[in-house]
Design a protein around this motif. Sequence first.
Motif, PDB file in Angstrom:
ATOM      1  N   GLY A   1      16.476   1.823   2.715  1.00  0.00           N
ATOM      2  CA  GLY A   1      16.756   0.669   3.551  1.00  0.00           C
ATOM      3  C   GLY A   1      15.517   0.004   4.105  1.00  0.00           C
ATOM      4  N   LEU A   2      14.367   0.192   3.430  1.00  0.00           N
ATOM      5  CA  LEU A   2      13.101  -0.342   3.917  1.00  0.00           C
ATOM      6  C   LEU A   2      12.702  -1.570   3.107  1.00  0.00           C
ATOM      7  N   SER A   3      12.197  -2.584   3.794  1.00  0.00           N
ATOM      8  CA  SER A   3      11.748  -3.807   3.126  1.00  0.00           C
ATOM      9  C   SER A   3      10.900  -4.613   4.090  1.00  0.00           C
ATOM     10  N   GLY A   4      10.265  -5.674   3.551  1.00  0.00           N
ATOM     11  CA  GLY A   4       9.620  -6.663   4.402  1.00  0.00           C
ATOM     12  C   GLY A   4       8.216  -6.341   4.863  1.00  0.00           C
ATOM     13  N   ARG A   5       7.647  -7.269   5.613  1.00  0.00           N
ATOM     14  CA  ARG A   5       6.270  -7.194   6.081  1.00  0.00           C
ATOM     15  C   ARG A   5       6.057  -6.060   7.088  1.00  0.00           C
ATOM     16  N   GLY A   6       7.101  -5.607   7.760  1.00  0.00           N
ATOM     17  CA  GLY A   6       6.932  -4.583   8.784  1.00  0.00           C
ATOM     18  C   GLY A   6       6.933  -3.158   8.274  1.00  0.00           C
ATOM     19  N   ASN A   7       7.156  -2.982   6.981  1.00  0.00           N
ATOM     20  CA  ASN A   7       7.131  -1.647   6.379  1.00  0.00           C
ATOM     21  C   ASN A   7       6.078  -1.600   5.285  1.00  0.00           C
ATOM     22  N   TYR A   8       5.544  -0.402   5.025  1.00  0.00           N
ATOM     23  CA  TYR A   8       4.359  -0.285   4.165  1.00  0.00           C
ATOM     24  C   TYR A   8       4.492   0.856   3.158  1.00  0.00           C
ATOM     25  N   ALA A   9       3.704   0.720   2.096  1.00  0.00           N
ATOM     26  CA  ALA A   9       3.543   1.796   1.120  1.00  0.00           C
ATOM     27  C   ALA A   9       2.057   1.953   0.831  1.00  0.00           C
ATOM     28  N   ILE A  10       1.655   3.181   0.573  1.00  0.00           N
ATOM     29  CA  ILE A  10       0.293   3.475   0.132  1.00  0.00           C
ATOM     30  C   ILE A  10       0.388   3.815  -1.341  1.00  0.00           C
ATOM     31  N   VAL A  11      -0.300   3.048  -2.172  1.00  0.00           N
ATOM     32  CA  VAL A  11      -0.149   3.185  -3.627  1.00  0.00           C
ATOM     33  C   VAL A  11      -1.515   3.374  -4.298  1.00  0.00           C
ATOM     34  N   PHE A  12      -1.481   3.673  -5.608  1.00  0.00           N
ATOM     35  CA  PHE A  12      -2.707   3.931  -6.370  1.00  0.00           C
ATOM     36  C   PHE A  12      -3.589   4.979  -5.690  1.00  0.00           C
ATOM     37  N   ASN A  13      -2.940   6.036  -5.165  1.00  0.00           N
ATOM     38  CA  ASN A  13      -3.669   7.138  -4.510  1.00  0.00           C
ATOM     39  C   ASN A  13      -4.551   6.677  -3.360  1.00  0.00           C
ATOM     40  N   GLY A  14      -4.117   5.632  -2.670  1.00  0.00           N
ATOM     41  CA  GLY A  14      -4.845   5.173  -1.492  1.00  0.00           C
ATOM     42  C   GLY A  14      -5.762   3.996  -1.721  1.00  0.00           C
ATOM     43  N   ALA A  15      -5.855   3.499  -2.944  1.00  0.00           N
ATOM     44  CA  ALA A  15      -6.709   2.333  -3.203  1.00  0.00           C
ATOM     45  C   ALA A  15      -6.100   1.058  -2.637  1.00  0.00           C
ATOM     46  N   VAL A  16      -4.777   1.046  -2.463  1.00  0.00           N
ATOM     47  CA  VAL A  16      -4.077  -0.142  -1.973  1.00  0.00           C
ATOM     48  C   VAL A  16      -3.059   0.252  -0.912  1.00  0.00           C
ATOM     49  N   ILE A  17      -3.051  -0.492   0.196  1.00  0.00           N
ATOM     50  CA  ILE A  17      -1.996  -0.407   1.202  1.00  0.00           C
ATOM     51  C   ILE A  17      -1.271  -1.739   1.170  1.00  0.00           C
ATOM     52  N   GLN A  18       0.025  -1.708   0.899  1.00  0.00           N
ATOM     53  CA  GLN A  18       0.790  -2.944   0.798  1.00  0.00           C
ATOM     54  C   GLN A  18       2.009  -2.920   1.701  1.00  0.00           C
ATOM     55  N   ALA A  19       2.275  -4.079   2.332  1.00  0.00           N
ATOM     56  CA  ALA A  19       3.573  -4.265   2.968  1.00  0.00           C
ATOM     57  C   ALA A  19       4.606  -4.374   1.851  1.00  0.00           C
ATOM     58  N   LEU A  20       5.847  -4.120   2.164  1.00  0.00           N
ATOM     59  CA  LEU A  20       6.869  -4.077   1.124  1.00  0.00           C
ATOM     60  C   LEU A  20       7.264  -5.458   0.619  1.00  0.00           C
ATOM     61  N   ASP A  21       6.713  -6.517   1.224  1.00  0.00           N
ATOM     62  CA  ASP A  21       6.875  -7.857   0.645  1.00  0.00           C
ATOM     63  C   ASP A  21       5.738  -8.185  -0.318  1.00  0.00           C
ATOM     64  N   GLY A  22       4.853  -7.207  -0.564  1.00  0.00           N
ATOM     65  CA  GLY A  22       3.745  -7.389  -1.502  1.00  0.00           C
ATOM     66  C   GLY A  22       2.420  -7.721  -0.859  1.00  0.00           C
ATOM     67  N   HIS A  23       2.421  -8.116   0.403  1.00  0.00           N
ATOM     68  CA  HIS A  23       1.170  -8.455   1.087  1.00  0.00           C
ATOM     69  C   HIS A  23       0.253  -7.240   1.149  1.00  0.00           C
ATOM     70  N   GLU A  24      -1.020  -7.435   0.802  1.00  0.00           N
ATOM     71  CA  GLU A  24      -1.981  -6.337   0.775  1.00  0.00           C
ATOM     72  C   GLU A  24      -2.746  -6.244   2.086  1.00  0.00           C
ATOM     73  N   MET A  25      -2.594  -5.130   2.764  1.00  0.00           N
ATOM     74  CA  MET A  25      -3.391  -4.863   3.963  1.00  0.00           C
ATOM     75  C   MET A  25      -4.793  -4.452   3.554  1.00  0.00           C
ATOM     76  N   MET A  26      -4.885  -3.675   2.467  1.00  0.00           N
ATOM     77  CA  MET A  26      -6.172  -3.212   1.958  1.00  0.00           C
ATOM     78  C   MET A  26      -6.059  -3.041   0.451  1.00  0.00           C
TER      79      MET A  26
END
Length: 271
Positions: free
Chosen positions: A58-83
């Motif tokens: 039930g997670l989505s949108g700019r207020g939720n995040y995933a850490i992907v590529f073993n930490g090379a990228v932090i993205q909000a669930l709308d695709g926006h890249e924090m890092m």
Amino acid sequence: MAIKMLALDLDGTLLTSQRVIDPETAKYLAQVAKTGVKVVLTSGRPLSGVMPFEEELGLSGRGNYAIVFNGAVIQALDGHEMMSQNLDYHDFQAMKRVARLADVNTTFETTHGFYTYDRHLGVQQMLDAVFTRNTLDVLEKEAFPQDFTFNKAGFTCQRESDEIEKMWQALPEWVFDRYNVVRSYHHVIEIGPQGTSKGLAVSILAANLGLSENEVAVFGDQGNDLSMFENPNFYKVAMGNAIEAIKAQADYVTTDHDDHGVLKAVKKLVE
């Protein structure tokens, strides 16, 4: 101090051996997320390979995040890249040299797709693309442009093969000096930008969310999770099926990923 963020590895941790979240765990984590606890999936996969599980929770949108590529990228669930940290064409050339150390398949992973120059695709290579909902484009080596960038290189072999072990033993020191190198599974080596790791990305995201590291619990089972377990401030949960190096640094060892391991540990932490 109360736990306010759960950083959960996917494969071998949140996902069962059938590569699914068991329904009871999914339902409980969705309830936990509604209380304000950040549930952050932390994976070697790209966002496309994480989103189906985020949706289950039930997670989505700019207020939720995933850490992907073993930490090379932090993205909000709308695709926006924090890092986002990338490798470039010079690194592409270096990865070609590394791949010659053994008979392995090589995949260059980006936020918009996977690429390879392998003319004979490996089974694991194709499965990785399928399971992460990615395209896998095959190009001639000379067709990769000078401005090519990627987030991670993956090297794989058949599960019963010893070629990744051969490659691991032959990796020269300059590779470890220049890159983040992890042995994700016995048949997988992943190489990303120097200084990136799941552990560092979890720390960066927590700081951006205004959380203390003592308010973070991390869950993992394999070599690419070790960086999370090396942080003394995180509460560290090892799966029952985890490698010994993970269990040795854990604060708590739960049951395995096919026996509600995440569910049991999260209940212990938040109830």
